[in-house]
Scaffold this motif. Structure first.
Motif, PDB file in Angstrom:
ATOM      1  N   VAL A  83       0.859  -1.193   0.000  1.00  0.00           N
ATOM      2  CA  VAL A  83       0.000   0.000   0.000  1.00  0.00           C
ATOM      3  C   VAL A  83       0.893   1.240   0.000  1.00  0.00           C
ATOM      4  CG1 VAL A  83      -1.893   1.189   1.163  1.00  0.00           C
ATOM      5  CG2 VAL A  83      -1.737  -1.299   1.250  1.00  0.00           C
ATOM      6  N   LYS A  84       1.128   1.766  -1.179  1.00  0.00           N
ATOM      7  CA  LYS A  84       1.995   2.936  -1.368  1.00  0.00           C
ATOM      8  C   LYS A  84       1.138   4.149  -1.732  1.00  0.00           C
ATOM      9  CE  LYS A  84       5.709   0.338  -1.004  1.00  0.00           C
ATOM     10  NZ  LYS A  84       6.621   0.437   0.170  1.00  0.00           N
ATOM     11  N   PRO A  85       1.633   5.354  -1.413  1.00  0.00           N
ATOM     12  CA  PRO A  85       0.843   6.559  -1.734  1.00  0.00           C
ATOM     13  C   PRO A  85       0.460   6.656  -3.207  1.00  0.00           C
ATOM     14  CG  PRO A  85       2.635   7.085  -0.230  1.00  0.00           C
ATOM     15  CD  PRO A  85       2.828   5.665  -0.631  1.00  0.00           C
ATOM     16  N   PHE A  86       1.378   6.327  -4.118  1.00  0.00           N
ATOM     17  CA  PHE A  86       1.043   6.470  -5.537  1.00  0.00           C
ATOM     18  C   PHE A  86      -0.037   5.469  -5.957  1.00  0.00           C
ATOM     19  CE2 PHE A  86       4.251   3.144  -5.708  1.00  0.00           C
ATOM     20  CZ  PHE A  86       3.826   2.308  -6.735  1.00  0.00           C
ATOM     21  N   ARG A  87      -0.076   4.304  -5.313  1.00  0.00           N
ATOM     22  CA  ARG A  87      -1.120   3.327  -5.631  1.00  0.00           C
ATOM     23  C   ARG A  87      -2.465   3.777  -5.073  1.00  0.00           C
ATOM     24  NH1 ARG A  87       2.810  -1.688  -4.348  1.00  0.00           N
ATOM     25  NH2 ARG A  87       3.790  -1.833  -6.417  1.00  0.00           N
ATOM     26  N   ILE A  88      -2.455   4.348  -3.861  1.00  0.00           N
ATOM     27  CA  ILE A  88      -3.694   4.900  -3.303  1.00  0.00           C
ATOM     28  C   ILE A  88      -4.244   5.973  -4.236  1.00  0.00           C
ATOM     29  CG2 ILE A  88      -4.678   6.205  -1.386  1.00  0.00           C
ATOM     30  CD1 ILE A  88      -2.621   4.874   0.445  1.00  0.00           C
TER      31      ILE A  88
ATOM     32  N   PRO B 291      -6.511   3.951   7.370  1.00  0.00           N
ATOM     33  CA  PRO B 291      -7.828   4.616   7.441  1.00  0.00           C
ATOM     34  C   PRO B 291      -7.728   6.134   7.535  1.00  0.00           C
ATOM     35  CG  PRO B 291      -7.261   3.560   9.525  1.00  0.00           C
ATOM     36  CD  PRO B 291      -6.227   3.126   8.540  1.00  0.00           C
ATOM     37  N   ASP B 292      -6.593   6.644   8.022  1.00  0.00           N
ATOM     38  CA  ASP B 292      -6.468   8.095   8.170  1.00  0.00           C
ATOM     39  C   ASP B 292      -6.081   8.778   6.866  1.00  0.00           C
ATOM     40  OD1 ASP B 292      -7.062   7.812  10.805  1.00  0.00           O
ATOM     41  OD2 ASP B 292      -4.981   7.796  11.501  1.00  0.00           O
ATOM     42  N   ILE B 293      -5.584   8.001   5.925  1.00  0.00           N
ATOM     43  CA  ILE B 293      -5.160   8.580   4.646  1.00  0.00           C
ATOM     44  C   ILE B 293      -6.286   8.533   3.625  1.00  0.00           C
ATOM     45  CG2 ILE B 293      -3.544   8.332   2.714  1.00  0.00           C
ATOM     46  CD1 ILE B 293      -1.485   7.324   4.690  1.00  0.00           C
ATOM     47  N   ILE B 294      -6.974   7.385   3.575  1.00  0.00           N
ATOM     48  CA  ILE B 294      -8.093   7.236   2.645  1.00  0.00           C
ATOM     49  C   ILE B 294      -9.361   7.665   3.379  1.00  0.00           C
ATOM     50  CG2 ILE B 294      -9.352   5.635   1.166  1.00  0.00           C
ATOM     51  CD1 ILE B 294      -6.875   3.888   1.098  1.00  0.00           C
ATOM     52  N   LEU B 295      -9.806   8.840   3.122  1.00  0.00           N
ATOM     53  CA  LEU B 295     -10.947   9.399   3.829  1.00  0.00           C
ATOM     54  C   LEU B 295     -12.227   9.050   3.104  1.00  0.00           C
ATOM     55  CD1 LEU B 295      -9.449  12.915   4.664  1.00  0.00           C
ATOM     56  CD2 LEU B 295      -9.440  10.851   6.074  1.00  0.00           C
ATOM     57  N   GLY B 296     -13.342   9.239   3.819  1.00  0.00           N
ATOM     58  CA  GLY B 296     -14.632   8.967   3.230  1.00  0.00           C
ATOM     59  C   GLY B 296     -14.982   7.501   3.307  1.00  0.00           C
ATOM     60  N   SER B 297     -16.188   7.177   2.903  1.00  0.00           N
ATOM     61  CA  SER B 297     -16.665   5.797   2.981  1.00  0.00           C
ATOM     62  C   SER B 297     -16.510   5.125   1.632  1.00  0.00           C
ATOM     63  CB  SER B 297     -18.135   5.763   3.406  1.00  0.00           C
ATOM     64  OG  SER B 297     -18.917   6.440   2.449  1.00  0.00           O
TER      65      SER B 297
ATOM     66  N   VAL C 269      -6.256 -10.503  11.290  1.00  0.00           N
ATOM     67  CA  VAL C 269      -5.313  -9.576  11.931  1.00  0.00           C
ATOM     68  C   VAL C 269      -5.210  -8.306  11.095  1.00  0.00           C
ATOM     69  CG1 VAL C 269      -2.910  -9.225  12.608  1.00  0.00           C
ATOM     70  CG2 VAL C 269      -4.009 -11.445  12.989  1.00  0.00           C
ATOM     71  N   HIS C 270      -5.409  -7.157  11.755  1.00  0.00           N
ATOM     72  CA  HIS C 270      -5.210  -5.860  11.106  1.00  0.00           C
ATOM     73  C   HIS C 270      -4.626  -4.886  12.115  1.00  0.00           C
ATOM     74  CE1 HIS C 270      -6.810  -6.327   7.090  1.00  0.00           C
ATOM     75  NE2 HIS C 270      -7.861  -6.962   7.568  1.00  0.00           N
ATOM     76  N   THR C 271      -3.600  -4.168  11.702  1.00  0.00           N
ATOM     77  CA  THR C 271      -3.005  -3.130  12.543  1.00  0.00           C
ATOM     78  C   THR C 271      -3.470  -1.780  12.016  1.00  0.00           C
ATOM     79  OG1 THR C 271      -1.071  -4.545  12.856  1.00  0.00           O
ATOM     80  CG2 THR C 271      -0.868  -2.235  13.507  1.00  0.00           C
ATOM     81  N   PHE C 272      -4.326  -1.118  12.782  1.00  0.00           N
ATOM     82  CA  PHE C 272      -4.892   0.150  12.338  1.00  0.00           C
ATOM     83  C   PHE C 272      -3.974   1.322  12.754  1.00  0.00           C
ATOM     84  CE2 PHE C 272      -8.535  -2.721  13.113  1.00  0.00           C
ATOM     85  CZ  PHE C 272      -8.962  -2.828  11.805  1.00  0.00           C
ATOM     86  N   HIS C 273      -4.183   2.446  12.118  1.00  0.00           N
ATOM     87  CA  HIS C 273      -3.427   3.673  12.392  1.00  0.00           C
ATOM     88  C   HIS C 273      -1.929   3.466  12.201  1.00  0.00           C
ATOM     89  CE1 HIS C 273      -7.179   5.256  13.912  1.00  0.00           C
ATOM     90  NE2 HIS C 273      -7.262   4.228  14.756  1.00  0.00           N
ATOM     91  N   ALA C 274      -1.579   2.629  11.235  1.00  0.00           N
ATOM     92  CA  ALA C 274      -0.165   2.407  10.943  1.00  0.00           C
ATOM     93  C   ALA C 274       0.333   3.505  10.015  1.00  0.00           C
ATOM     94  CB  ALA C 274       0.023   1.041  10.287  1.00  0.00           C
ATOM     95  N   ASN C 275       1.626   3.712  10.037  1.00  0.00           N
ATOM     96  CA  ASN C 275       2.239   4.672   9.121  1.00  0.00           C
ATOM     97  C   ASN C 275       3.452   4.035   8.474  1.00  0.00           C
ATOM     98  OD1 ASN C 275       4.497   4.992  10.957  1.00  0.00           O
ATOM     99  ND2 ASN C 275       3.104   6.226  12.231  1.00  0.00           N
TER     100      ASN C 275
END
Length: 713
Positions: free
Chosen positions: A164-169, A197-203, A262-268
């Motif tokens: 999950v890279k910024p350019f792919r998002i 979740p903090d980078i991809i906003l909205g539903s 397993v999911h780690t949320f709020h990761a950077n």
């Protein structure tokens, strides 16, 4: 090689693959082979036994380029790509290289079929990281309209945090804006949002088509059958998980699972998460820097998170797990009492708790508390296997306490549901005794009694309870009843474990009741008789290996009872003194003297050489007579060949064999065979056919026999 005429079919897979390769390079009008027949041979073979790796490569190489084959044949071949073993990574590379636009690329329909095939086999590729390494290539094909939907589904399955890279998002968001709510693309976007979740906003909207489709059930069952058949050649199992990689069960479509992935949320970008771990070296190197995932309860089913929890002894993590389980189990208990239980949800929880218990060999205290209350409202049917398996991990403690708290409520629930439930209960007690044996603490070597320590006493009381239960069941069922055989077998399994687990000053020798031994000895089953003999032999070895004098550790009535059983079985099998009581040394299997005399008189009237005392020895025992006859024929033929006798002229013995008849046979010009040697050969014959118990018993009971024939047998 000569061509195959239209009316002929290839004789083998090798011939069919060669014919297919020639046909793929030959225009249809110039072929001398009917392609449909060749494809049919390949597909039939693939469906029956799967394609080995070379055959799989050949078919994929042919179908992954533009050829002279018609689309129907190519589609049929791809749909029947059943691998017999794991899928080679080079095959995956070939398929990924065939995707997209290009002059030599296969048709869009073939490309779509290939991507769907990758979805189905992604967890049985020999290199599980190959799709991860090809992630950038696959992601770059999202602009291909014909394969976008299955490609999004494949990417949803293989996406890790490192992908999950910024350019792919940004690219996915741009595609979404341009295409609207395309379901598969929305599903991939949801996977990305789970990681950031903090980078991809909205539903992100979701529908059934947003998630990867369930693999075709028939295809999966077929491939599992094929790969299990080839398990002897290929060691890895189909569904084997990598223990150092987060397990993914796929996206749920109808109801959410009770235990999340397993999911780690709020990761950077600087975070170290379990989802980013690929192997054991990576796990060890980053262990101290790994951030705990969002829901720790995932450790119940995820092998990597289980290792992390065991190695990271954090009070916060333990408290998070305790809090979630206590709230969840309390909610389930209250729902059951109110008649509003979600049975599927509770099944998921119990199965997860069982996986954790099997991994750690312990039962969490909160689970013990729940089971204590749950047994009071349980119907004895729902989740019966999970409940029994969980209870088998109860920690060892005084049997009286365990019985009141767990075992009595359990038996009240179980025993009302017929004989199959009784079989389950006996299996449960066998598992529980094994767990308690593993948990028992050793005694001091100077201890005088083997039953003074609480752990040893708990084992003794548990075994006594099982003996009472087994005796009650066997005595209440007719001997010819079908379930009686099954209950006998389970009971014997328990005593086979009991007779071999003892260790001086640690696990006591615990005998079954002598009456139960005799009941099983006289059962109408050769296998049962052999297993009983083997169990008695095991106990004889256990007493021989125990420090002397044995009277200092066990009460005299226990050793006397065992010696009685040993002597009675020895009389029955070897000494031709069956059912003969010689108190106090033997009791004749508790056969009343009046009954023994009546049977003796009846048998001697039928044949003066036949009597009740010899009716159970190796020659005359109805369970062993056919075996002893087969052994005698083999002995006689060996002696004839050894001594050079004329097989047609020598006097033969028709059986049953006895000591007196062997002497008469020798005098009449027959073979010369010793009585003891014949009987030992019968025991050996039985042992070679899986019935070693009588041989083991005789050598354990008679040192003289072992000294004479031990090396031979």
């Amino acid at each position: 090689m000569s061509s195959i005429a239209d009316h002929e079919r290839p004789a083998s897979l090798h011939d069919a693959l060669e014919a297919l390769e020639r046909a793929s390079n030959t225009p249809a009008k110039q072929r001398s082979v009917k392609v449909s027949g060749v494809v049919d041979v390949i597909c039939r073979h693939a469906f029956a036994v799967g394609l080995h790796q070379d055959a799989l490569r050949t078919v994929v190489h042919i179908a992954s380029v533009k050829t002279e084959l018609d689309q129907t044949s190519v589609t049929t071949l791809i749909k029947n790509l059943y691998p017999a073993h794991q899928v080679p990574s080079d095959v995956v590379v070939t398929i990924v290289g065939a995707l997209g636009q290009g002059k030599g690329k296969p048709s869009p329909g073939s490309q779509s079929s290939f991507v769907k095939w990758l979805i189905t086999v992604h967890d049985i590729i020999d290199d599980l990281n190959i799709l991860s390494r090809l992630y950038g290539v696959l992601f770059g094909l999202l602009d291909s309209i014909s394969i976008r939907t299955p490609l999004c589904h494949l990417l949803s399955l293989i996406t890790l945090r490192k992908h999950v890279k910024p350019f792919r998002i940004e690219q996915i968001l741009e595609l979404t804006r341009g295409l609207g709510n395309e379901p598969a693309l929305q599903g991939l976007l949801r996977v990305y949002k789970d990681y950031y979740p903090d980078i991809i906003l909205g539903s992100t909207s979701a529908s059934r088509n947003s998630f990867p489709p369930a693999p075709d059930a028939e295809w999966r069952s077929r491939i599992l059958a094929i790969q299990e058949r080839a398990a002897a050649e290929e060691a890895p199992r189909f569904e084997q998980q990598n223990g150092f990689k987060v397990a993914r069960t796929g996206r749920k479509r109808v109801q959410a699972s009770a235990i999340p992935d397993v999911h780690t949320f709020h990761a950077n970008e600087a975070s170290v998460t379990l989802e980013g771990i690929d192997n054991v070296e990576d796990f060890i190197e980053k262990l101290e820097r790994i951030e705990a995932p969002g829901q720790m309860v995932s450790f119940l089913t995820d092998p990597l998170l289980q290792k992390y929890v065991e190695l990271n002894n954090s009070p916060i993590i333990a408290q998070r797990i305790q809090l979630w389980l206590s709230m969840c189990l309390e909610d389930q208990y209250n729902a059951i009492k109110e008649g509003a239980a979600d049975t599927r949800y509770l099944s998921d929880i119990l199965d997860g708790l069982l996986k954790h218990a099997q991994y750690t060999k312990t039962l969490l205290p909160i689970v013990q508390t729940f089971l204590k209350e749950y047994l009071l409202v349980w119907d004895g049917l729902q989740n019966v296997d999970s409940v029994l398996n969980l209870l088998s991990y109860l920690p060892i403690h005084p049997f009286a306490d365990a019985r009141v708290t767990f075992l009595q409520p359990l038996e009240r629930c179980i025993l009302t549901h017929g004989l199959k439930a009784c079989e389950r209960l006996l299996r449960f007690y066998t598992s529980l005794f094994r767990q308690w044996s593993n948990q028992a603490s050793p005694q001091p070597s100077h201890s005088s009694s083997s039953l003074t320590h609480p752990d040893q006493r708990a084992l003794y009381d548990l075994a006594t309870h099982v003996s009472t239960l087994a005796s009650s069941l066997l005595l209440s069922l007719p001997l010819n009843f079908s379930s009686t055989t099954s209950i006998m077998s389970i009971t014997l399994t328990f005593y086979e474990q009991l007779s071999t687990v003892s260790k001086p000053h640690h696990i006591p020798i615990i005998l079954p009741p002598i009456s139960l031994i005799y009941l099983l000895t006289l059962a109408s089953s050769t296998t049962t008789f052999a297993r009983v003999a083997g169990i008695i032999a095991n106990y004889r070895h256990a007493f021989s290996a125990h420090p002397a004098p044995i009277q200092n550790y066990y009460p005299e009535d226990m050793t006397s009872s065992f010696n009685t059983a040993l002597r009675d079985l020895y009389h029955l099998l070897w000494m031709s003194k069956a059912l003969t009581a010689e108190p106090p040394k033997s009791v004749g299997l508790y056969c009343a003297p009046e009954l023994s005399d009546s049977l003796h008189a009846y048998l001697t009237q039928l044949d003066r050489e036949y009597n009740v005392r010899t009716a159970f020895n190796v020659s005359n025992n109805p369970l062993l007579a056919s075996i002893s006859l087969a052994a005698w024929v083999a002995i006689e033929n060996e002696e004839i060949e050894k001594e050079g006798y004329d097989p047609d002229a020598i006097t033969r013995h028709a059986g049953p064999v006895s000591q007196r008849k062997l002497e008469m046979l020798r005098a009449a010009g027959g073979v010369n065979v010793d009585w003891d040697a014949y009987r030992v050969r019968v025991l050996k014959w039985m042992g070679e056919r899986g019935l070693a118990g009588p041989k083991e018993f005789m050598f354990a009971a008679s040192n003289q026999l072992k000294a004479k024939f031990g090396e031979e047998v």
